[in-house]
Motif scaffolding. Structure first.
Motif, PDB file in Angstrom:
ATOM      1  N   ILE A  49      26.662  36.991  38.465  1.00 33.34           N
ATOM      2  CA  ILE A  49      27.659  37.990  38.180  1.00 33.34           C
ATOM      3  C   ILE A  49      28.646  37.227  37.266  1.00 33.34           C
ATOM      4  N   LYS A  50      28.821  37.947  36.069  1.00 32.94           N
ATOM      5  CA  LYS A  50      29.505  37.414  34.976  1.00 32.94           C
ATOM      6  C   LYS A  50      30.798  38.022  34.914  1.00 32.94           C
ATOM      7  N   PRO A  51      31.658  37.001  34.492  1.00 32.57           N
ATOM      8  CA  PRO A  51      33.250  37.339  34.515  1.00 32.57           C
ATOM      9  C   PRO A  51      33.471  38.685  33.360  1.00 32.57           C
ATOM     10  N   ARG A  52      34.481  39.520  33.815  1.00 33.91           N
ATOM     11  CA  ARG A  52      34.726  40.681  33.172  1.00 33.91           C
ATOM     12  C   ARG A  52      36.099  40.452  32.319  1.00 33.91           C
ATOM     13  N   SER A  53      36.246  40.945  31.407  1.00 30.31           N
ATOM     14  CA  SER A  53      37.391  41.019  30.508  1.00 30.31           C
ATOM     15  C   SER A  53      38.543  41.703  31.263  1.00 30.31           C
ATOM     16  N   HIS A  54      39.852  41.445  30.967  1.00 31.78           N
ATOM     17  CA  HIS A  54      41.060  42.082  31.630  1.00 31.78           C
ATOM     18  C   HIS A  54      42.005  42.137  30.569  1.00 31.78           C
ATOM     19  N   THR A  55      42.855  43.334  30.719  1.00 38.08           N
ATOM     20  CA  THR A  55      44.100  43.589  29.996  1.00 38.08           C
ATOM     21  C   THR A  55      45.079  43.647  31.024  1.00 38.08           C
ATOM     22  N   VAL A  56      46.102  42.837  30.794  1.00 39.00           N
ATOM     23  CA  VAL A  56      47.197  42.834  31.944  1.00 39.00           C
ATOM     24  C   VAL A  56      48.435  42.803  31.244  1.00 39.00           C
ATOM     25  N   TRP A  57      49.455  42.942  32.066  1.00 36.09           N
ATOM     26  CA  TRP A  57      50.817  43.090  31.621  1.00 36.09           C
ATOM     27  C   TRP A  57      51.487  41.644  31.604  1.00 36.09           C
ATOM     28  N   GLU A  58      52.407  41.436  30.676  1.00 43.08           N
ATOM     29  CA  GLU A  58      52.939  40.005  30.675  1.00 43.08           C
ATOM     30  C   GLU A  58      53.553  39.771  32.232  1.00 43.08           C
ATOM     31  N   LYS A  59      53.264  38.316  32.231  1.00 42.37           N
ATOM     32  CA  LYS A  59      54.036  37.738  33.515  1.00 42.37           C
ATOM     33  C   LYS A  59      53.091  38.084  35.002  1.00 42.37           C
ATOM     34  N   GLN A  60      52.149  38.908  34.661  1.00 42.20           N
ATOM     35  CA  GLN A  60      50.998  39.163  35.911  1.00 42.20           C
ATOM     36  C   GLN A  60      50.046  37.852  35.936  1.00 42.20           C
ATOM     37  N   CYS A  61      49.497  37.926  36.974  1.00 41.65           N
ATOM     38  CA  CYS A  61      48.346  36.899  37.321  1.00 41.65           C
ATOM     39  C   CYS A  61      47.083  37.541  37.087  1.00 41.65           C
ATOM     40  N   VAL A  62      45.953  36.798  36.594  1.00 41.15           N
ATOM     41  CA  VAL A  62      44.604  37.402  36.239  1.00 41.15           C
ATOM     42  C   VAL A  62      43.673  36.537  36.732  1.00 41.15           C
ATOM     43  N   ARG A  63      42.571  36.728  37.403  1.00 40.20           N
ATOM     44  CA  ARG A  63      41.531  36.168  37.762  1.00 40.20           C
ATOM     45  C   ARG A  63      40.288  36.177  37.015  1.00 40.20           C
ATOM     46  N   LEU A  64      39.478  35.506  36.732  1.00 39.40           N
ATOM     47  CA  LEU A  64      38.167  35.648  36.005  1.00 39.40           C
ATOM     48  C   LEU A  64      37.191  34.845  37.114  1.00 39.40           C
ATOM     49  N   HIS A  65      36.082  35.454  37.621  1.00 42.03           N
ATOM     50  CA  HIS A  65      35.343  34.983  38.571  1.00 42.03           C
ATOM     51  C   HIS A  65      33.870  35.363  38.002  1.00 42.03           C
ATOM     52  N   CYS A  66      33.256  34.481  38.693  1.00 39.36           N
ATOM     53  CA  CYS A  66      31.431  34.559  38.168  1.00 39.36           C
ATOM     54  C   CYS A  66      30.845  34.116  39.413  1.00 39.36           C
ATOM     55  N   THR A  67      29.638  34.430  39.500  1.00 38.15           N
ATOM     56  CA  THR A  67      28.543  33.813  40.413  1.00 38.15           C
ATOM     57  C   THR A  67      27.468  33.240  39.768  1.00 38.15           C
ATOM     58  N   VAL A  68      26.994  32.063  40.146  1.00 41.19           N
ATOM     59  CA  VAL A  68      26.085  31.235  39.214  1.00 41.19           C
ATOM     60  C   VAL A  68      25.004  30.757  40.400  1.00 41.19           C
ATOM     61  N   SER A  69      23.834  30.870  39.821  1.00 38.17           N
ATOM     62  CA  SER A  69      22.604  30.401  40.648  1.00 38.17           C
ATOM     63  C   SER A  69      21.963  29.324  39.725  1.00 38.17           C
ATOM     64  N   GLY A  70      20.914  28.540  40.298  1.00 37.33           N
ATOM     65  CA  GLY A  70      20.431  27.669  39.698  1.00 37.33           C
ATOM     66  C   GLY A  70      20.049  26.474  40.674  1.00 37.33           C
ATOM     67  N   TRP A  71      19.228  25.472  40.376  1.00 37.47           N
ATOM     68  CA  TRP A  71      18.858  24.330  41.172  1.00 37.47           C
ATOM     69  C   TRP A  71      18.295  23.187  40.266  1.00 37.47           C
ATOM     70  N   PRO A  72      18.906  22.183  40.200  1.00 37.55           N
ATOM     71  CA  PRO A  72      20.123  21.776  41.138  1.00 37.55           C
ATOM     72  C   PRO A  72      21.321  22.514  40.668  1.00 37.55           C
ATOM     73  N   ASP A  73      22.421  22.590  41.547  1.00 34.83           N
ATOM     74  CA  ASP A  73      23.688  23.236  41.546  1.00 34.83           C
ATOM     75  C   ASP A  73      24.181  22.989  40.210  1.00 34.83           C
ATOM     76  N   PRO A  74      24.550  23.935  39.440  1.00 36.29           N
ATOM     77  CA  PRO A  74      25.088  23.799  38.012  1.00 36.29           C
ATOM     78  C   PRO A  74      26.452  23.328  38.123  1.00 36.29           C
ATOM     79  N   ARG A  75      26.925  22.362  37.098  1.00 34.52           N
ATOM     80  CA  ARG A  75      28.280  22.195  36.770  1.00 34.52           C
ATOM     81  C   ARG A  75      28.826  23.132  35.854  1.00 34.52           C
TER      82      ARG A  75
END
Length: 1434
Positions: free
Chosen positions: A139-165
């Motif tokens: 799952i890739k992070p998605r772009s956001h448009t937010v109002w000033e003073k709001q909080c925003v969270r970018l999240h993603c899911t990564v697979s791979g072996w060994p566990d990626p940094r």
């Protein structure tokens, strides 16, 4: 839009996901082992997981399900909403399934997960290498448009072996959460990674990249964040200038700082705003925020804009006003903000020990007959736990407050019932502890008692404008009974009430619906309707009057005109009680440095805290054990800046969490931290100038940054760039290694090229930002003859009228070496032409003390160097300097200690933790400690001279770094050095100063005290007592004492013997200091002291028994009364004559009568007093030596008075003096025989010697001229006066001293006292006479009566006076005196006694004269009188 069945939708999505993974070729996993349950959007981007549905379901086998129609309606509604609101809103997926389907899906998911896990574990065991693959973003992070003073969270899911940094980047710069604590938060859990950005601002608009890397490879993906402002508005109405086409620059200056207030006070916050260009009537948008909430004008806050200043006034501070205040100035092109924190302390409690007032009183769930009031607990409990709270209400339009609860409640939430529908109320809360009640909180906002649905309808909310007007026509439809309410849940449950909420049903018809709420006790099916009368309109309801501890279930029914629908699903059993627990204590508290008066405190949040309101932070000075709140309004973040701390003090901090249930336990105390400014990189240097230029290099100079970042600058870095045709090139580093001086030669330049330079300063915190580019300089060799400009000008030791200017010589010397400097001065705001020289003659030193300043005036200075060719270019001017002596300024003090060590001392009370004392000689830092040793301790530093000599002569100065110019200097001249060396010698070989030399005095019992007092001696001082070179020691004979507080040294001897004659010496020693003092007692001095000691010893022993305080003496009063007296106590012993005080002594001082004896010193009952005369007891005989003896069984004391010979004469002379002073003026009277001169006295004694004078010669008495005494009249009789008797007459009284004279003038014819007139009076007058009848002596026995009669003549009738012992007798029962018919005078004593003996006289007088006759009365003696002892207590 067609709707796929769940089965087909899942299969299709699964196939697409499988194909995408196969084409990517990123994983070596076989196709059959790869997960296929992924959801993808239209762009084939994976957006989530899909749980497969059980394919054997009978519902899907038969075609459409029973909820497909509802799903189709919901999907159609969703598409309509999405098409209507497409401005950046994320799409929502809604999937409705039945309960059975959900159960089957869960079972399938669990089974499938188990199979996948077992399959993965199997392959891991078989071939681990085959599982290793490069990172892949599921799952890739998605772009956001937010109002000033709001909080925003970018999240993603990564697979791979060994566990990626995983690493996050902002504009290709690694994001470090520790660089800005609280701004960024990174989380990783089970291959899910997120970046949270707190309180976004315009600077957060950027491209963010997340990179995943392991041993198989690296992969990155991007997302953008756009932050929009919701506050910008533009207006050209009301004459305001349009902003179109204009670029504004906004600057906020003179802003408000961190402020502290107290409840009830008024506070104003303001800042100057500079907007350029300055357009008339242009008004920017001015907004004020508190904690990012826009403030509106109200009775609590007022806003004002004056054209260049924005002001916010808080009219009545409350703790609700505490927070971060932000001023925002908005123009079209940009906006500018300025923020500072405001702290509000509790007002003084009306009752000592009472808690602070609650805050943030709000009303929730307001209905037509109740409202739920909530508040926040105060930070101050007054030292005692808060017992609870009282809620008061007041109906709008009245001023009467009524208490809503009878007993205090601990929960910070309370339902107020009994409201009248349609009326409005305000509420307030008070806290109480065992000391008393707090002040009331600020009142809540007004709330109306009405149904929430009616309140929503009255607000008049409308749908957003879509740009289209659609007119529809509805066909009439039959009423539909509404369906079941959905998602019924208990949102809040306490012991006082329970709040339910639900959602409206999908099947509701075209008319409004209302609700009935039902309850039943858990374990039963007996449902009871709660609102039996009127159904509620809003999907939220509060239930009261529930039994605490019982478990209930609830359900809701819908109703409309068509009927009552089916009930909703019942809630789970809910037990009535406070389910909200007090939060746990916050975790580890970490303080970090911030400023000189603030500390940043961060902590770990309370775990599993429900409905957390915020945190209170408390601070305590280390060792005080007293914590004070840092904030009075809870903060929700886990980081807070505590202001108002004392610089240099060490503090510990602790944190408490709170929710409606109460305050948590305090966290553990933090580690102690000392309040001081945090270290930051320095600001840019400025004022870049050229000191020298040759063909391929230039020497640059610059000024130190205005802010060095709280740490010493470690060096500077210089960059340069070439400017070609006005276009700057690329910057190049001139030095790789930092330079410490503020001058540097830049080499490898090209001749006749143009260059610009910039400088960066560095300290231990890092390298600061570069300065602004300098002017463009041409690299060409200087050939001028005069020197270049001096540089590095510094001002120190600033006082009201003086300062010291330091500078460095020019780098470019010119043709000849520099031989002097000139200093120029001008006022800071004066024109360039105002520069004037300070010194007429060039100085050779690199410093100068300027003494021509005026206090309160700001100056700038510059320096010019000269050589033989002339005076060169002036240096860059200094920064403006205000001539003033700052409060707390100290000077260098020279001190010489007890060892004679000379030192210069300087103290500074404004130290910072990084401050250092720098000592200099002639303004060059002292680095060699051969002659000077520097020692620093705390706020004091001293420079110690090792071996003071002429080489040490010079100017010594001390400067304190990291202060506001704390410095001072001291000039050591040759004369001053000589004085210091003399004092040092005295200290090396000291003498103990003495206030008094050795002296001797006598004490009680005749003790001899030798003593002296030292002016200064320590407790370690030693004393030796020496007599004739022999050391004395403590014993029975000698008692030594040394009072270390007063410096008094003494030695006491009980008595002086003959062998004690000699020299006594006290020898003193205190460390190195010594002294001694001696006293010689030999010869007459010793004998006199010995005799006086023996006398005082006897006196002490005498006073141990009855004794006299003052010995026997006499006193003569002005009335010529003689008293014998002695002081024996508080009174005197007085002798009385004839039993009456004030009687005269007779000629022989015979004492007649008894004596009264008052209290005597140190007596008892058996003490007696015996009076003696001539060694025997007092008798009535002649005067002589008088004696009085006081005695008892303890001893006796004797007092004698010698009234014989000279003593008696002195007594009589004192009496004669009183008689002479009582005499009247000398008068003249005519008599039958001639002329009489006379004077009266108050008392006459026969021993009185009187001399009459005529014309300053003593008169020789004859038969014609006689003198005499009648009563108190002294007279001179001149018989048959003649002209020779004229002249001055005088009477002289003799008292053994100077005597006294009275005079009168006897003149001739015509004068007042003419002789002829007196003769006529003498011939024809009828003066007073005593014709006869009185005997000379009368002897009579006691107890007999005596009667004497005589004849009196004279015209006018004379006055008759009877006298006894020359004193007038008053008629009474004992003495009877009569004068009858103007001729017969009689004298009668009714009963004669011993006191009646004496001399008696009759005195008659009228205006022509006076005459007297005398007689004596004697008592017959019956024998000798016995001597008696008189007891004092008799």
């Amino acid at each position: 839009m067609s709707v796929l069945s769940p089965c087909s939708a899942v299969l299709g999505i699964s196939h697409a996901s499988y194909s995408g993974l196969e084409e990517s070729r990123l994983s070596p996993i076989p196709k059959r082992a790869k997960p296929t349950y992924l959801a993808m959007d239209k762009e084939n981007q994976i957006i989530g997981y899909v749980v497969p549905i059980f394919r054997g379901s009978q519902e899907y086998a038969s075609g459409l399900s029973d909820t497909e129609e509802a799903r189709m309606k919901e999907s159609a509604g969703y598409m309509a909403r999405r098409n209507l609101f497409t401005s950046g809103l994320e799409m929502e997926r809604t999937e409705q399934t039945s309960r059975k389907v959900s159960v089957r899906q869960s079972a399938e998911h669990i089974s499938l997960s188990k199979r996948i896990y077992e399959n993965e574990e199997y392959h891991k065991c078989m071939n681990e290498d085959s599982l290793m693959h490069a990172p892949e973003f599921v799952i890739k992070p998605r772009s956001h448009t937010v109002w000033e003073k709001q909080c925003v969270r970018l999240h993603c899911t990564v697979s791979g072996w060994p566990d990626p940094r995983v690493v996050w980047y902002k504009n290709n710069v690694t994001i470090d959460p520790m660089a800005r604590p609280g701004k960024y938060k990174l989380q990783s859990s089970y291959n899910m990674h997120s970046l949270e950005i707190d309180r976004c601002d315009f600077d957060d608009t950027a491209q963010y990249r997340v990179s995943a890397m392991n041993s198989r490879g690296e992969l990155s993906t991007f997302a953008s964040v756009v932050v929009k402002s919701m506050f910008i508005k533009y207006s050209s109405q009301n004459g305001i200038v349009s902003e179109y086409g204009i670029t504004f620059e906004t600057h906020i200056v003179d802003g408000f700082g961190v402020s502290f207030g107290r409840e009830g006070e008024t506070m104003s916050l303001g800042a100057m705003v500079i907007i350029s260009p300055n357009l008339a009537r242009y008004q920017p948008e001015v907004q004020w925020y508190r904690d990012d909430v826009l403030l509106q004008p109200s009775k609590w806050c007022q806003m004002h804009w004056s054209g260049d200043k924005a002001t916010l006034t808080l009219t009545h501070l409350n703790k609700e006003d505490e927070g971060l205040y932000t001023l925002r100035i908005t123009t079209k092109t940009k906006y500018e903000t300025y923020s500072a924190y405001v702290f509000v302390r509790d007002a003084d409690a009306e009752v000592e020990g009472a808690p602070g007032a609650p805050l943030d009183v709000t009303c929730q769930d307001a209905s037509k007959d109740y409202v739920i009031v909530t508040w926040k607990q105060p930070a101050v409990d007054g030292g005692n736990s808060i017992l609870g709270y009282f809620v008061d209400r007041c109906e709008v339009g009245t001023t009467h407050w009524s208490q809503c609860n009878d007993t205090p409640i601990k929960f910070a939430r309370f339902p107020v019932t009994g409201l009248v529908e349609g009326r409005s109320y305000t509420f307030r809360v008070r806290a109480v502890n065992k000391s008393g009640m707090s002040r009331p909180s600020r009142t809540s906002e007004v709330v109306a008692a009405m149904d929430p649905a009616d309140r929503t309808r009255m607000r008049g909310s409308s749908a957003p404008w879509t740009g289209q007007i659609i007119v529809t026509e509805e066909e009439p439809a039959e009423g539909v009974v509404p369906g079941r309410p959905k998602e019924l849940e208990v949102t809040e449950a306490t012991k006082n009430y329970v709040v339910l909420s639900w959602k409206a049903p999908g099947e509701r018809g075209h008319e409004g619906i209302m609700y009935y709420v039902e309850k039943c006790v858990s374990g039963t099916d007996s449902w009871q309707r709660v609102n039996t009368e009127i159904p509620v309109k809003s999907p939220r309801y509060a239930l009261f009057d529930l039994a605490e501890g019982k478990a209930y279930r609830f359900r809701v029914r819908c109703c409309n005109s068509a009927g009552v629908g089916e009930p909703s699903e019942a809630t789970e059993a809910t037990t009535v009680g406070d389910k909200l627990d007090i939060p746990s204590a916050p975790g580890r508290v970490v303080p970090t440095r911030n400023t000189d008066t603030s500390v940043v405190v961060s902590w770990e949040a309370s775990r599993n805290a429900k409905e957390l309101v915020g945190y209170y932070i408390e601070a305590s000075i280390v060792g005080s054990n007293t914590f004070e709140p840092c904030n009075n309004k809870p903060v929700k973040a886990t980081r807070f800046v505590c202001h108002g701390l004392v610089t240099g003090e060490s503090y510990v901090f602790r944190v408490k969490a709170l929710n409606a249930a109460g305050l948590s336990e305090c966290s553990q105390e933090s580690e102690a931290i000392k309040v001081k400014a945090a270290i930051a990189s320095p600001t840019p240097p400025y004022g870049i100038s050229v000191l020298e230029c040759v063909r391929d290099s230039m020497v640059l100079a610059w000024k130190q940054p205005t802010f060095i970042g709280g740490a010493d600058i470690t060096g500077y870095f210089v960059d340069y760039r070439e400017v070609i045709n006005g276009v700057p090139g690329k910057w190049h580093e001139a030095n790789v290694k930092a330079v410490s001086d503020r001058a540097y030669r830049v080499s490898d330049l090209k001749e006749n090229r143009k260059y610009q330079f910039q400088v960066r300063a560095a300290n231990m915190a890092g390298v600061g930002i570069p300065s602004l580019p300098s002017e463009t300089f041409i690299c060409e060799e200087w050939t001028i003859a005069v020197p270049g400009p001096p540089h590095d000008l510094q001002v120190t030791e600033v006082r009201a009228n003086t300062l010291v200017l330091l500078f460095k010589p020019p780098v470019y010397q010119g043709r000849d070496p520099v031989n002097g400097f000139y200093v120029d001065i001008k006022e800071a705001d004066a024109e360039e032409e105002a520069w004037r020289g300070v010194n007429e003659k060039a100085i050779s030193t690199n410093y100068m003390k300027i003494k021509i300043l005026k206090e309160g005036v700001t100056y700038v200075f510059r320096v010019r160097a000269q050589n033989k060719a002339g005076v060169g270019k002036a240096s860059e001017p200094t920064e403006p300097v205000l001539a003033e002596t700052k409060p707390g300024t100290t000077e260098i003090v020279v001190d010489i200690d007890d060892d004679g060590v000379i030192s210069m001392n300087f103290a500074c009370s404004n130290l910072t933790p990084d401050s250092k004392f720098v000592w200099s000689k002639n303004y060059k830092e002292i680095t060699d400690e051969t002659r000077i040793t520097v020692a620093t301790s705390g706020e004091k530093s001293k420079a110690i001279f090792n071996m003071p000599a002429e080489d040490d002569i010079g100017i010594y100065s001390c400067a304190v770094t990291h202060t506001n110019g704390e410095s001072s200097s001291y000039t050591l001249s040759a004369e001053e050095l000589k004085k210091l060396l003399e004092i040092s010698h005295d200290h090396k070989f000291p003498i103990i100063p003495l206030k008094t030399e050795l002296a001797v005095e006598l004490q009680e019992k005749g003790r001899i005290r030798f003593w002296l007092q030292a002016e200064k001696i320590s407790a370690n001082g030693k004393i030796e007592y020496v007599f004739n070179d022999n050391t004395l020691s403590q014993g029975e004979k000698y008692k030594m004492n040394f009072n270390k507080d007063t410096g008094v040294i003494e030695m006491i001897m009980e008595s002086l013997l003959q062998e004690d004659e000699g020299t006594f010496t006290f020898q003193l020693q205190d460390g190195k200091a010594t002294n001694q003092s001696s006293l010689v007692l030999i010869g007459e001095v010793f004998k006199g002291l010995q005799k006086e000691s023996e006398f005082m010893c006897k006196e002490w022993h005498r006073k141990q028994g009855p004794h006299f305080v003052e010995y026997l003496s006499y006193e003569v009063t002005p009335e010529c009364c003689v008293f014998l007296k002695c002081k024996v106590g508080k009174e005197h012993t007085i002798w009385y004559y004839q039993g009456v005080a004030g009687q005269h002594l007779d000629n022989n001082l015979n004492i007649i009568g008894v004596f009264r004896l008052p209290q005597v010193g140190n007596i008892k009952k058996e003490t007696v007093a015996l009076w003696y005369k001539d060694g025997r007891e007092i008798s009535k005989k002649d005067a002589g030596v008088y004696e009085i003896v006081m005695k008892d069984d303890r001893g006796k004391d004797t007092s004698t008075l010698n009234l014989t010979e000279q003593g008696f004469r002195d007594l009589m002379n004192e009496m004669f003096s009183h008689i002479a002073n009582s005499s009247t003026a000398l008068k003249i009277q005519s008599t039958e025989e001639g002329i009489r001169l006379y004077s009266f006295v108050s008392y006459y004694n026969e021993a009185l010697q009187v001399t009459w004078h005529h014309k300053d010669s003593a008169i020789a008495f004859t038969d014609r001229i006689k003198s005499g005494v009648v009563g108190e009249q002294l007279w001179l009789q001149i018989t048959e006066p003649t002209e020779k008797d004229k002249g001055k007459y005088a009477i002289e009284f003799h008292d053994g001293k100077g005597g006294l004279k009275r005079t009168v003038e006897l003149a001739g014819q015509g004068e007042t006292t003419s002789l002829s007139g007196l003769i006529l009076v003498l011939l024809f007058s009828d003066r007073a006479r005593v014709a006869g009848g009185l005997p000379d002596v009368v002897t009579i026995q006691e107890l007999k009566a005596l009667n004497l009669t005589c004849n009196i003549s004279g015209d006018p009738v004379p006055e008759v006076v009877w006298l006894k012992n020359e004193r007038e007798i008053v008629s009474d029962d004992h003495y009877i005196m009569k004068f009858e018919s103007g001729k017969y005078a009689s004298f009668t004593i009714t009963t004669v006694n011993t006191t009646d003996s004496g001399k008696y006289s009759i005195l008659v007088k009228n205006k022509y004269g006076t005459e007297s006759a005398d007689f004596t009365i004697r008592r017959k003696k019956e024998g000798r009188q016995e001597i008696r002892e008189t007891s004092i207590f008799a």
